[in-house]
Motif scaffolding. Sequence first.
Motif, PDB file in Angstrom:
ATOM      1  N   ASP A  31       0.465   1.012  -6.478  1.00 38.45           N
ATOM      2  CA  ASP A  31       1.698   0.735  -5.076  1.00 38.45           C
ATOM      3  C   ASP A  31       1.242   0.928  -4.031  1.00 38.45           C
ATOM      4  N   ILE A  76       1.700  -0.389  -1.164  1.00 36.00           N
ATOM      5  CA  ILE A  76       3.151  -0.797  -0.428  1.00 36.00           C
ATOM      6  C   ILE A  76       3.134  -1.905   0.955  1.00 36.00           C
ATOM      7  N   ARG A  90       1.346   3.962   0.570  1.00 35.77           N
ATOM      8  CA  ARG A  90       1.849   4.358  -0.631  1.00 35.77           C
ATOM      9  C   ARG A  90       2.872   5.000  -0.898  1.00 35.77           C
ATOM     10  N   GLY A  91       4.421   4.903  -1.747  1.00 34.07           N
ATOM     11  CA  GLY A  91       5.561   5.427  -1.678  1.00 34.07           C
ATOM     12  C   GLY A  91       6.212   6.115  -0.485  1.00 34.07           C
TER      13      GLY A  91
END
Length: 415
Positions: free
Chosen positions: A87, A89, A356-357
Amino acid sequence: MLFTFHHRGARPWSLCRSRGRLEQLHPRTAWSRDPTAMSVTGMASNKLPRTWIDLQPSGSNRVQPSHGSLRVLQWNILADGLAQAGDFIRVDPAVLEWPYRLPLILAELQEADADVICLQEVNRYEDLASVLRTAGYEGFFFPKLMSPAAKYHCPSDGTALFWRTARLRLQHPQAVQGTYFEQADKIAGCAGAGGFVIAVLQDLAAGGRSLLVASTHLKAKEGAALELVRVKQMEQLLKAVGAARAAAGAGVSQLAVIPVIITGDLNDVPSSPVCQVLKNHELKLSSIWDVISACATNHIPDTTSPGPKESSQGKGHPVFTTAASDQASPDHTEGMQGMGAAPAVCDLEFSTWKYRGGGESRRTIDHMWWVGLQPVRRWKTLSRAEIGPSALPCAGYASDHVALCVDVLWDEQPV
């Protein structure tokens, strides 16, 4: 794209980035560049270069031993499978693939040229070991029993330890062992997931004196229960270190001066309970993060992102909070202890930085602790300005963790 990696007197190997496999080349001069391909080092390489900073004041009168310093590297290299599913991003998916990252990992190891290499999240061990063997290293790999990489159809990751045979040898054939964590993992419902490696090495350049090296990867994520897991894991490791050290010194009058180096991704910051366990242990260990650099101006100013919000947490460490952690909860970065004289514009050092998210995470969670050794210099950790806005991993760096590398001298003072 072809990369060579070899050490003095060894037969070189190459890695073809487009296919991700190893091929043997004809012997050439040590650490030489293939004239038809991009080098793994130097201006032609896209790997982010590293910078050394002194840990002793200029003009220090410490006597330099004739055998010179010993170099140790610590690095969580980011397992294959966990990279692609991590993840990240802001990261181009292409740079997360193993065939892209392997040459960057080898380039970092080549630049370090360490005598001892401690790695975590290794799950393509033979890709590394086949190269390092030809560069003059022996190694030991201890995989996890329950690796998260298996969910992504990749081999189990684990801890690997390599040592340069021209300088170091095992004290005896069974002097390197891997041990799984015991009850601590059961608290989190994942018995046997991880563990640690301990090796007793003899330094041939120092008359065969013994050195104990331990490396580990503690339980990840935050929360009181998992913090307790890490404490219990470290207590088990330290008990094993004590037993191995005693066995290594059996019948030797210099037992008290057998040095110990403990490295790893501890998944917690320098002021955490797990680091307090290390700090308060009877071995009287010192941390790489407690050593003040000889010149504060070696810290690279940060110009790529707004300054973080200051907090009063921690014990003697400046603590900073960022948007969110890997688990979408407040996170922080801790700087070097004793850096009060450093300019305010300095980018405090960190060992991992990612988006990350759940947000941004920028922390100091990778560690080196020692006793019986004196640090001379170490790598400056990469700055945000060097890495770029996508954070880690990036096109010029293979992992979401930054490698630590330190030169140490044997402590010549009698105990």
